[in-house]
Write a protein that holds these residues in place. Sequence first.
Motif, mmCIF file in Angstrom:
data_model
loop_
_atom_site.group_PDB
_atom_site.id
_atom_site.type_symbol
_atom_site.label_atom_id
_atom_site.label_comp_id
_atom_site.label_asym_id
_atom_site.label_seq_id
_atom_site.Cartn_x
_atom_site.Cartn_y
_atom_site.Cartn_z
ATOM 1 N N LEU A 5 0.853 -1.177 0.000
ATOM 2 C CA LEU A 5 0.000 0.000 0.000
ATOM 3 C C LEU A 5 0.891 1.230 0.000
ATOM 4 C CD1 LEU A 5 -2.867 1.315 0.339
ATOM 5 C CD2 LEU A 5 -2.368 1.350 2.786
ATOM 6 N N THR A 6 0.646 2.123 -0.943
ATOM 7 C CA THR A 6 1.383 3.384 -1.003
ATOM 8 C C THR A 6 0.376 4.515 -0.917
ATOM 9 O OG1 THR A 6 3.128 2.432 -2.377
ATOM 10 C CG2 THR A 6 2.922 4.839 -2.393
ATOM 11 N N VAL A 7 0.663 5.483 -0.055
ATOM 12 C CA VAL A 7 -0.138 6.701 -0.001
ATOM 13 C C VAL A 7 0.759 7.851 -0.426
ATOM 14 C CG1 VAL A 7 0.322 7.213 2.446
ATOM 15 C CG2 VAL A 7 -1.736 8.124 1.342
ATOM 16 N N VAL A 8 0.215 8.711 -1.278
ATOM 17 C CA VAL A 8 0.901 9.932 -1.683
ATOM 18 C C VAL A 8 -0.086 11.075 -1.465
ATOM 19 C CG1 VAL A 8 1.967 11.222 -3.582
ATOM 20 C CG2 VAL A 8 2.282 8.734 -3.435
ATOM 21 N N GLU A 9 0.315 12.050 -0.654
ATOM 22 C CA GLU A 9 -0.510 13.239 -0.451
ATOM 23 C C GLU A 9 0.240 14.431 -1.018
ATOM 24 O OE1 GLU A 9 -3.096 15.711 2.877
ATOM 25 O OE2 GLU A 9 -1.741 14.133 3.576
ATOM 26 N N SER A 10 -0.447 15.227 -1.825
ATOM 27 C CA SER A 10 0.181 16.376 -2.479
ATOM 28 C C SER A 10 -0.741 17.583 -2.432
ATOM 29 C CB SER A 10 0.526 16.024 -3.931
ATOM 30 O OG SER A 10 -0.655 15.682 -4.635
ATOM 31 N N GLY A 11 -0.194 18.722 -2.833
ATOM 32 C CA GLY A 11 -0.963 19.961 -2.867
ATOM 33 C C GLY A 11 -0.693 20.869 -1.680
ATOM 34 N N PHE A 12 0.321 20.567 -0.905
ATOM 35 C CA PHE A 12 0.598 21.355 0.297
ATOM 36 C C PHE A 12 1.005 22.795 -0.013
ATOM 37 C CE2 PHE A 12 0.959 17.021 1.798
ATOM 38 C CZ PHE A 12 0.260 17.081 2.991
ATOM 39 N N GLU A 13 1.455 23.058 -1.231
ATOM 40 C CA GLU A 13 1.815 24.429 -1.591
ATOM 41 C C GLU A 13 0.601 25.352 -1.528
ATOM 42 O OE1 GLU A 13 0.883 22.336 -5.503
ATOM 43 O OE2 GLU A 13 1.825 21.812 -3.597
ATOM 44 N N ARG A 14 -0.604 24.787 -1.561
ATOM 45 C CA ARG A 14 -1.835 25.586 -1.504
ATOM 46 C C ARG A 14 -2.314 25.814 -0.071
ATOM 47 N NH1 ARG A 14 -2.974 21.890 -5.699
ATOM 48 N NH2 ARG A 14 -4.323 20.683 -4.325
ATOM 49 N N THR A 15 -1.636 25.243 0.909
ATOM 50 C CA THR A 15 -2.083 25.378 2.296
ATOM 51 C C THR A 15 -1.473 26.617 2.947
ATOM 52 O OG1 THR A 15 -0.321 23.997 3.252
ATOM 53 C CG2 THR A 15 -2.317 22.864 2.478
ATOM 54 N N SER A 16 -1.969 26.962 4.124
ATOM 55 C CA SER A 16 -1.551 28.184 4.807
ATOM 56 C C SER A 16 -0.094 28.154 5.265
ATOM 57 C CB SER A 16 -2.455 28.441 6.010
ATOM 58 O OG SER A 16 -2.319 27.366 6.929
ATOM 59 N N ASP A 17 0.435 26.981 5.592
ATOM 60 C CA ASP A 17 1.825 26.838 6.051
ATOM 61 C C ASP A 17 2.354 25.514 5.500
ATOM 62 O OD1 ASP A 17 4.256 26.646 7.357
ATOM 63 O OD2 ASP A 17 3.450 27.255 9.309
ATOM 64 N N PRO A 18 2.800 25.519 4.233
ATOM 65 C CA PRO A 18 3.153 24.262 3.566
ATOM 66 C C PRO A 18 4.148 23.382 4.322
ATOM 67 C CG PRO A 18 3.074 26.046 1.976
ATOM 68 C CD PRO A 18 2.932 26.663 3.339
ATOM 69 N N ILE A 19 5.222 23.945 4.842
ATOM 70 C CA ILE A 19 6.247 23.126 5.494
ATOM 71 C C ILE A 19 5.714 22.516 6.788
ATOM 72 C CG2 ILE A 19 8.575 23.102 6.476
ATOM 73 C CD1 ILE A 19 8.358 23.407 3.346
ATOM 74 N N ALA A 20 5.011 23.301 7.593
ATOM 75 C CA ALA A 20 4.434 22.762 8.838
ATOM 76 C C ALA A 20 3.392 21.697 8.529
ATOM 77 C CB ALA A 20 3.821 23.890 9.668
ATOM 78 N N ASN A 21 2.558 21.915 7.507
ATOM 79 C CA ASN A 21 1.542 20.927 7.152
ATOM 80 C C ASN A 21 2.179 19.649 6.602
ATOM 81 O OD1 ASN A 21 -0.880 22.214 7.946
ATOM 82 N ND2 ASN A 21 -0.798 23.515 6.138
ATOM 83 N N LEU A 22 3.244 19.777 5.815
ATOM 84 C CA LEU A 22 3.957 18.581 5.339
ATOM 85 C C LEU A 22 4.425 17.734 6.511
ATOM 86 C CD1 LEU A 22 6.136 20.050 2.450
ATOM 87 C CD2 LEU A 22 4.604 18.079 2.224
ATOM 88 N N GLU A 23 5.049 18.369 7.480
ATOM 89 C CA GLU A 23 5.571 17.634 8.636
ATOM 90 C C GLU A 23 4.441 17.030 9.464
ATOM 91 O OE1 GLU A 23 7.896 15.748 11.400
ATOM 92 O OE2 GLU A 23 8.334 16.407 9.360
#
Length: 160
Positions: free
Chosen positions: A121-139
């Motif tokens: 099973l592989t999960v890939v989540e993308s689109g964080f550049e559109r969020t309010s704080d991309p780096i914090a949301n990635l982590e």
Amino acid sequence: MASTTGRNASVVDEGAFRVTRSIDIAAPVPKVWRAVTDPELLSRWFGRTVLLGDGAGAHGTMSFEGYGAIPIRVEAIDPERSVTYRWNNDDALGMLPAQVDEASSTVFTFTLAAQGEGTRLTVVESGFERTSDPIANLESHRRGWDFELDKLVALIEGER
């Protein structure tokens, strides 16, 4: 890197604003497929999931303690191969909209592949550049996928 189950941990690609995690589960593809697509089973390991409709376009909410009801929608589905969800899960937002907001939502895809008698099973989540704080949301989501997928493995492998 290892997660709490000793499996591969999630990986952040800051340049692509993406989180990825692949794990092997000792269960056949149909069983894992149900766990990532059936709202009742999703609710047992992920967030309390309510979806209206079936297949692509189904929409509803996924609720987490401390976060409330997060809007979610099925974007694409390829039975027993992949399912893509779009959700408003921006950790810095206080009030969540009632529907998925295209401008600030992220997309995650579960891809399944047979591995002998088990499933990769592989999960890939993308689109964080559109969020309010991309780096914090990635982590935050990197940690979240480690935690949530470990619960999925415990649920599925515990039912053998």
